[in-house]
Design a protein around this motif. Structure first.
Motif, PDB file in Angstrom:
ATOM      1  N   ALA A   8       0.854  -1.185   0.000  1.00 30.26           N
ATOM      2  CA  ALA A   8       0.000   0.000   0.000  1.00 30.26           C
ATOM      3  C   ALA A   8       0.892   1.239   0.000  1.00 30.26           C
ATOM      4  CB  ALA A   8      -0.896  -0.004   1.227  1.00 30.26           C
ATOM      5  N   ALA A   9       0.593   2.157  -0.882  1.00 33.98           N
ATOM      6  CA  ALA A   9       1.419   3.354  -1.030  1.00 33.98           C
ATOM      7  C   ALA A   9       0.805   4.532  -0.298  1.00 33.98           C
ATOM      8  CB  ALA A   9       1.575   3.691  -2.509  1.00 33.98           C
ATOM      9  N   HIS A  10       1.649   5.250   0.425  1.00 34.15           N
ATOM     10  CA  HIS A  10       1.271   6.512   1.062  1.00 34.15           C
ATOM     11  C   HIS A  10       2.029   7.613   0.328  1.00 34.15           C
ATOM     12  CE1 HIS A  10       0.559   9.618   4.020  1.00 34.15           C
ATOM     13  NE2 HIS A  10       1.858   9.819   4.061  1.00 34.15           N
ATOM     14  N   VAL A  11       1.315   8.594  -0.194  1.00 38.95           N
ATOM     15  CA  VAL A  11       1.945   9.696  -0.917  1.00 38.95           C
ATOM     16  C   VAL A  11       2.484  10.700   0.099  1.00 38.95           C
ATOM     17  CG1 VAL A  11       1.579  11.575  -2.555  1.00 38.95           C
ATOM     18  CG2 VAL A  11       0.462   9.369  -2.914  1.00 38.95           C
ATOM     19  N   LEU A  17       6.889   8.632  -2.398  1.00 39.87           N
ATOM     20  CA  LEU A  17       5.928   7.687  -1.839  1.00 39.87           C
ATOM     21  C   LEU A  17       6.578   6.970  -0.676  1.00 39.87           C
ATOM     22  CD1 LEU A  17       4.948   5.885  -5.159  1.00 39.87           C
ATOM     23  CD2 LEU A  17       3.600   7.642  -4.008  1.00 39.87           C
ATOM     24  N   GLU A  18       5.763   6.388   0.165  1.00 41.46           N
ATOM     25  CA  GLU A  18       6.268   5.487   1.183  1.00 41.46           C
ATOM     26  C   GLU A  18       5.509   4.173   1.051  1.00 41.46           C
ATOM     27  OE1 GLU A  18       6.096   5.387   5.897  1.00 41.46           O
ATOM     28  OE2 GLU A  18       7.323   7.043   5.097  1.00 41.46           O
ATOM     29  N   ILE A  19       6.265   3.093   0.936  1.00 38.12           N
ATOM     30  CA  ILE A  19       5.695   1.751   0.822  1.00 38.12           C
ATOM     31  C   ILE A  19       6.445   0.849   1.784  1.00 38.12           C
ATOM     32  CG2 ILE A  19       5.288  -0.227  -0.692  1.00 38.12           C
ATOM     33  CD1 ILE A  19       5.298   1.701  -3.069  1.00 38.12           C
ATOM     34  N   GLU A  20       5.694   0.173   2.637  1.00 34.32           N
ATOM     35  CA  GLU A  20       6.291  -0.766   3.599  1.00 34.32           C
ATOM     36  C   GLU A  20       7.421  -0.109   4.401  1.00 34.32           C
ATOM     37  OE1 GLU A  20       5.137  -3.907   4.219  1.00 34.32           O
ATOM     38  OE2 GLU A  20       3.526  -3.370   2.847  1.00 34.32           O
ATOM     39  N   GLY A  21       7.226   1.146   4.791  1.00 35.44           N
ATOM     40  CA  GLY A  21       8.220   1.852   5.592  1.00 35.44           C
ATOM     41  C   GLY A  21       9.416   2.371   4.822  1.00 35.44           C
ATOM     42  N   LEU A  26      10.331   9.242  -6.893  1.00 32.68           N
ATOM     43  CA  LEU A  26      10.050   8.848  -8.267  1.00 32.68           C
ATOM     44  C   LEU A  26      11.065   9.472  -9.210  1.00 32.68           C
ATOM     45  CD1 LEU A  26       6.180   9.207  -8.091  1.00 32.68           C
ATOM     46  CD2 LEU A  26       7.532   7.118  -7.922  1.00 32.68           C
ATOM     47  N   LYS A  27      11.819   8.632  -9.862  1.00 28.09           N
ATOM     48  CA  LYS A  27      12.892   9.083 -10.747  1.00 28.09           C
ATOM     49  C   LYS A  27      12.315   9.875 -11.925  1.00 28.09           C
ATOM     50  CE  LYS A  27      16.937   7.473 -13.192  1.00 28.09           C
ATOM     51  NZ  LYS A  27      17.801   6.343 -13.457  1.00 28.09           N
TER      52      LYS A  27
END
Length: 70
Positions: A8-11, A17-21, A26-27
């Motif tokens: 699950a992505a948190h913007v 983004l933050e995913i799984e800590g 984003l390149k």
């Protein structure tokens, strides 16, 4: 070697983004910082918040699979 992270992505802001800590940038994107303001038609505009909102709309609160080497 490429790494992969999924979940699950948190913007965070318009280009992060933050995913799984893990925080992922984003390149190829250089969005305004979250608190940054810009001028639009001569008036202050919360462009950092607008960039984050746009990425939230794109991600849609769903699960992402990201791969990369940087």
């Amino acid at each position: 070697p490429d790494e992969a992270v999924a979940g699950a992505a948190h913007v965070v802001d318009g280009d992060s983004l933050e995913i799984e800590g893990r925080r992922l940038r984003l390149k190829g994107l250089d969005a305004p910082e979250l608190a940054q303001t810009c001028a639009q038609a001569g008036a202050p505009f919360a462009c950092g918040r607008a960039a984050r909102t746009h990425l939230v709309d794109l991600v849609g609160g769903g699960r992402l699979d990201c791969r990369g080497s940087e």
